[in-house]
Design a protein around this motif. Structure first.
Motif, short mmCIF file in Angstrom:
data_model
loop_
_atom_site.label_atom_id
_atom_site.label_comp_id
_atom_site.label_asym_id
_atom_site.label_seq_id
_atom_site.Cartn_x
_atom_site.Cartn_y
_atom_site.Cartn_z
N UNK A 5 0.81 -1.20 0.00
CA UNK A 5 0.00 0.00 0.00
C UNK A 5 0.86 1.27 0.00
N UNK A 6 2.06 1.18 0.54
CA UNK A 6 2.99 2.30 0.42
C UNK A 6 3.35 2.54 -1.05
N UNK A 7 3.52 1.44 -1.78
CA UNK A 7 3.83 1.56 -3.21
C UNK A 7 2.64 2.14 -3.98
N UNK A 8 1.43 1.71 -3.63
CA UNK A 8 0.24 2.25 -4.29
C UNK A 8 0.13 3.76 -4.01
N UNK A 9 0.39 4.14 -2.77
CA UNK A 9 0.34 5.57 -2.42
C UNK A 9 1.39 6.36 -3.22
N UNK A 10 2.56 5.79 -3.37
CA UNK A 10 3.61 6.45 -4.15
C UNK A 10 3.16 6.62 -5.60
N UNK A 11 2.57 5.59 -6.17
CA UNK A 11 2.12 5.65 -7.56
C UNK A 11 1.00 6.68 -7.73
N UNK A 12 0.13 6.81 -6.72
CA UNK A 12 -0.97 7.77 -6.79
C UNK A 12 -0.48 9.22 -6.77
N UNK A 13 0.64 9.44 -6.10
CA UNK A 13 1.13 10.81 -5.93
C UNK A 13 1.98 11.30 -7.10
N UNK A 14 2.22 10.44 -8.08
CA UNK A 14 3.05 10.85 -9.22
C UNK A 14 2.28 11.81 -10.13
N UNK A 15 2.94 12.86 -10.54
CA UNK A 15 2.30 13.87 -11.40
C UNK A 15 2.39 13.49 -12.88
N UNK A 16 3.34 12.64 -13.22
CA UNK A 16 3.48 12.19 -14.61
C UNK A 16 2.75 10.86 -14.79
N UNK A 17 2.05 10.68 -15.91
CA UNK A 17 1.30 9.43 -16.12
C UNK A 17 2.22 8.25 -16.40
N UNK A 18 1.72 7.05 -16.15
CA UNK A 18 2.40 5.82 -16.52
C UNK A 18 1.97 5.46 -17.93
N UNK A 19 2.92 4.96 -18.71
CA UNK A 19 2.62 4.56 -20.09
C UNK A 19 2.41 3.05 -20.12
N UNK A 20 1.22 2.61 -20.49
CA UNK A 20 0.89 1.19 -20.61
C UNK A 20 0.27 0.95 -21.98
N UNK A 21 0.99 0.25 -22.86
CA UNK A 21 0.52 -0.02 -24.22
C UNK A 21 0.11 1.27 -24.93
N UNK A 22 1.00 2.24 -24.82
CA UNK A 22 0.81 3.54 -25.47
C UNK A 22 -0.36 4.35 -24.91
N UNK A 23 -0.82 3.96 -23.74
CA UNK A 23 -1.89 4.69 -23.08
C UNK A 23 -1.34 5.37 -21.82
N UNK A 24 -1.73 6.64 -21.62
CA UNK A 24 -1.32 7.36 -20.42
C UNK A 24 -2.28 7.05 -19.27
N UNK A 25 -1.74 6.57 -18.19
CA UNK A 25 -2.58 6.16 -17.07
C UNK A 25 -2.09 6.77 -15.76
N UNK A 26 -3.06 7.19 -14.93
CA UNK A 26 -2.77 7.59 -13.56
C UNK A 26 -3.36 6.53 -12.62
N UNK A 27 -2.74 6.36 -11.48
CA UNK A 27 -3.17 5.32 -10.54
C UNK A 27 -3.99 5.93 -9.42
N UNK A 28 -5.14 5.33 -9.16
CA UNK A 28 -5.96 5.73 -8.02
C UNK A 28 -6.73 4.51 -7.52
N UNK A 29 -6.52 4.15 -6.27
CA UNK A 29 -7.20 2.99 -5.67
C UNK A 29 -8.50 3.47 -5.03
N UNK A 30 -9.63 3.01 -5.58
CA UNK A 30 -10.93 3.48 -5.12
C UNK A 30 -11.79 2.40 -4.49
N UNK A 31 -11.41 1.12 -4.63
CA UNK A 31 -12.25 0.05 -4.10
C UNK A 31 -11.42 -1.18 -3.77
N UNK A 32 -11.62 -1.72 -2.55
CA UNK A 32 -11.02 -2.99 -2.14
C UNK A 32 -12.15 -3.90 -1.67
N UNK A 33 -12.70 -4.77 -2.54
CA UNK A 33 -13.77 -5.68 -2.12
C UNK A 33 -13.20 -6.75 -1.20
#
Length: 227
Positions: A5-33
């Motif tokens: 969860x520390x890693x997830x928090x780090x990824x959420x706080x990044x201002x630059x998007x992650x590139x996945x298959x030429x798609x720009x993505x930002x990380x935000x955890x909104x649900x844990x069933x």
């Protein structure tokens, strides 16, 4: 788990998007069933489901569970932290306090389930009960009420009969016949085991909630009501 969860928090706080298959993505955890046990563990709560506040995902009193007018709200992360500090202070002031004293303080004084700081931090606010378990818990609750009622109405017959197969016609027998008809075999087997043991002489309210429901049993009971 904390590192994840520390890693997830780090990824959420990044201002630059992650590139996945030429798609720009930002990380935000909104649900844990989650199921109820997992929620209690990651939330740092009391594990008991029979405490004054039995549900880890919402703030509701045990005596209000069957009321449609119950005041229900979600546990709040900041209140959790506040309660943890108060529990720690209580333990320091009373180092010899018994376990019952601690749980009594948490339930009756703090009106809470919280004993330790949530292991997943602020993400505890996005932990939600899985729909499967809502269904299981709902039908288990319904079954406990129905079973309590039919046992109550058949109390004299049950006390006078030692062999389940020799049960005369009564509310309890008709209830069991319906379970057999819808092939709820696991639940029926558990009820038969209870009937043929000595604990059947205890109050029905003490045993009805002990029959646990899984997805299979809930499905069979729901199809029975659907007909």
């Amino acid at each position: 788990m904390k590192e994840t969860f520390d890693m997830i928090h780090y990824m959420e706080t990044q201002t630059e998007p992650y590139m996945v298959k030429n798609q720009k993505l930002f990380v935000k955890l909104e649900l844990i069933p989650s199921d109820m046990k997992f929620i209690s563990i990651v939330s740092g709560e009391l594990h008991s489901q029979t405490s004054r506040y039995p549900l880890p995902y919402c703030n509701v009193l045990l005596e209000d569970l069957s009321s449609i007018d119950a005041n229900v709200s979600q546990w709040n992360y900041h209140k959790r932290l506040s309660d943890v500090r108060k529990v720690d202070d209580f333990k320091k002031k009373k180092p010899n306090a018994k376990r019952n004293d601690i749980t009594e303080f948490i339930g009756n004084k703090l009106h809470s389930r919280q004993e330790k700081e949530p292991f997943i931090g602020k993400y505890v606010d996005v932990v939600k009960p899985e729909p499967l378990h809502l269904k299981n818990n709902g039908f288990q609750f319904l079954n406990s009420k129905l079973l309590h009622r039919v046992i109550e109405k058949s109390e004299d017959v049950i006390a006078a009969t030692t062999d389940f197969s020799e049960l005369p016609d009564c509310s309890f027998k008709r209830y069991c016949d319906v379970l057999e008809e819808v092939h709820a075999n696991k639940l029926l087997s558990a009820i038969k085991s209870w009937f043929e043991s000595e604990i059947k002489y205890k109050k029905s309210s003490e045993i009805c909630s002990s029959f646990r429901f899984n997805g299979e049993t809930s499905g069979k009971i729901s199809r029975c009501f659907a007909r």
